[in-house]
Motif scaffolding. Structure first.
Motif, PDB file in Angstrom:
ATOM      1  N   ASN A 117       2.318   6.762  -6.930  1.00 22.14           N
ATOM      2  CA  ASN A 117       1.364   7.786  -7.338  1.00 22.14           C
ATOM      3  C   ASN A 117       1.867   9.187  -6.999  1.00 22.14           C
ATOM      4  O   ASN A 117       1.701  10.130  -7.795  1.00 22.14           O
ATOM      5  N   GLU A 151       1.306   4.162  -3.006  1.00 24.03           N
ATOM      6  CA  GLU A 151       1.148   5.597  -2.745  1.00 24.03           C
ATOM      7  C   GLU A 151       2.408   6.354  -3.147  1.00 24.03           C
ATOM      8  O   GLU A 151       2.334   7.477  -3.674  1.00 24.03           O
ATOM      9  N   ALA A 205       1.689  13.116   0.664  1.00 22.86           N
ATOM     10  CA  ALA A 205       0.642  12.090   0.714  1.00 22.86           C
ATOM     11  C   ALA A 205       0.744  11.342   2.030  1.00 22.86           C
ATOM     12  O   ALA A 205       1.848  10.978   2.470  1.00 22.86           O
ATOM     13  N   ALA A 209      -5.821  12.756   1.909  1.00 23.21           N
ATOM     14  CA  ALA A 209      -4.682  11.872   1.680  1.00 23.21           C
ATOM     15  C   ALA A 209      -3.526  12.604   1.013  1.00 23.21           C
ATOM     16  O   ALA A 209      -2.380  12.184   1.140  1.00 23.21           O
ATOM     17  N   CYS A 210      -3.816  13.693   0.307  1.00 21.57           N
ATOM     18  CA  CYS A 210      -2.785  14.386  -0.460  1.00 21.57           C
ATOM     19  C   CYS A 210      -2.984  15.894  -0.363  1.00 21.57           C
ATOM     20  O   CYS A 210      -4.114  16.389  -0.437  1.00 21.57           O
ATOM     21  N   THR A 262      -7.387  11.336  -2.580  1.00 18.67           N
ATOM     22  CA  THR A 262      -6.362  10.552  -3.259  1.00 18.67           C
ATOM     23  C   THR A 262      -5.380  11.517  -3.895  1.00 18.67           C
ATOM     24  O   THR A 262      -5.665  12.705  -4.053  1.00 18.67           O
ATOM     25  N   PRO A 264      -0.456   5.233   3.878  1.00 19.48           N
ATOM     26  CA  PRO A 264      -1.672   4.446   4.114  1.00 19.48           C
ATOM     27  C   PRO A 264      -1.635   3.733   5.461  1.00 19.48           C
ATOM     28  O   PRO A 264      -0.646   3.091   5.822  1.00 19.48           O
ATOM     29  N   GLU A 303       0.834  -1.207   0.000  1.00 21.91           N
ATOM     30  CA  GLU A 303       0.000   0.000   0.000  1.00 21.91           C
ATOM     31  C   GLU A 303       0.869   1.258   0.000  1.00 21.91           C
ATOM     32  O   GLU A 303       0.589   2.220  -0.726  1.00 21.91           O
ATOM     33  N   GLU A 304       1.919   1.246   0.816  1.00 23.58           N
ATOM     34  CA  GLU A 304       2.801   2.416   0.835  1.00 23.58           C
ATOM     35  C   GLU A 304       3.524   2.569  -0.497  1.00 23.58           C
ATOM     36  O   GLU A 304       3.689   3.683  -1.003  1.00 23.58           O
TER      37      GLU A 304
END
Length: 257
Positions: free
Chosen positions: A27, A24, A50, A112-113, A187, A53, A20-21
């Motif tokens: 992205n 992220e 970000a 999240a961002c 996101t 997660p 998950e990290e």
């Protein structure tokens, strides 16, 4: 700094952090490179973060000194809300970036961002007393959803965080007066979409006002209808994001490293 030199300084974290990290990180690195691709950078002096997660008090941010098109998934630096660097890295973080991003991540757990820019059009509108006008369909995305924060100098004073968060409230974006633009998202892709259209809104406003002709502002009820339409779409799932990643892939970008 050459790509090979950066690679030597930054070992890959692929497989060393959770899936998950890593996703992220990929992205967020892509977001940095897309901001560079669309000409929204200010050398090394803005920042995007970000949330890690599953970690409310940790976020990823850029290594201070790299240009945005040099940033990779592995080079991003993990810090906590107190400013402690949690990765082994030869780089430091931007102190002003820490002030702004720790404030938002600490107060807005729906975010999240956080994405901050100093573009010419964004700075120009930030210096206009009326702020962003509802002149275009793009700008109506932010109608009654846009906050303002007065300029207090370079964001190095930690006590500014309280006022910044107060001014942001639950808005999706903020104009930092005499400074620049800021967007947030659930996101990374949502925050990018918002900065892309906020920037276009500012560019259109500067050009429209410079044209010298009388401008048209839609009636309030039309503005309210348009922003409700935008909100009804739901924007966390951004259909354009895979295409944006393909742009970077066609360029041979190393954002996934």
């Amino acid at each position: 700094m050459g790509v090979d030199k950066v690679k030597k300084m930054v070992p890959s974290l692929h497989g060393k952090v959770s899936d998950e990290e890593w996703e992220e990180r990929v992205n967020l690195a892509a977001c940095y490179q897309l901001v560079a691709h669309y000409g929204m950078t200010d050398l090394i002096f803005t920042h995007i973060s970000a949330r890690v997660p599953g970690e409310d008090n940790q976020f990823l941010i850029n290594p201070y000194g790299l240009f945005f098109d040099e940033i990779t998934a592995s080079s991003l630096i993990k810090v906590d809300i107190d400013g402690n660097v949690l990765d082994e890295t030869p780089f430091k973080i931007n102190p002003a970036g820490y002030t702004i991003h720790s404030a938002v991540h600490g107060a807005r757990h729906d975010v999240a961002c956080v994405l901050h820019t100093h573009t010419t059009a964004g700075m120009a509108v930030s210096a206009q007393k009326q702020g962003l006008l509802p002149l275009t369909q793009n700008s109506l995305m932010f109608y009654n959803c846009l906050a303002y924060h007065g300029y207090e100098g370079i964001a190095l004073d930690l006590d500014e965080r309280e006022r910044l968060v107060r001014d942001l409230g639950d808005s999706i974006a903020m104009i930092l007066r005499n400074h620049g633009l800021l967007t947030v998202g659930g996101t990374v892709s949502e925050a990018f979409r918002r900065i892309y259209y906020l920037e276009k809104s500012c560019e259109a406003q500067i050009k429209a006002l410079a044209g010298g002709s009388e401008i048209i502002i839609p009636p309030r009820e039309v503005c309210e209808h348009a922003v409700a339409q935008f909100q009804s779409f739901g924007s966390r799932t951004t259909l354009e994001w895979p295409g944006l990643l393909r742009i970077l892939d066609r360029k041979g970008s190393n954002y996934r490293d």
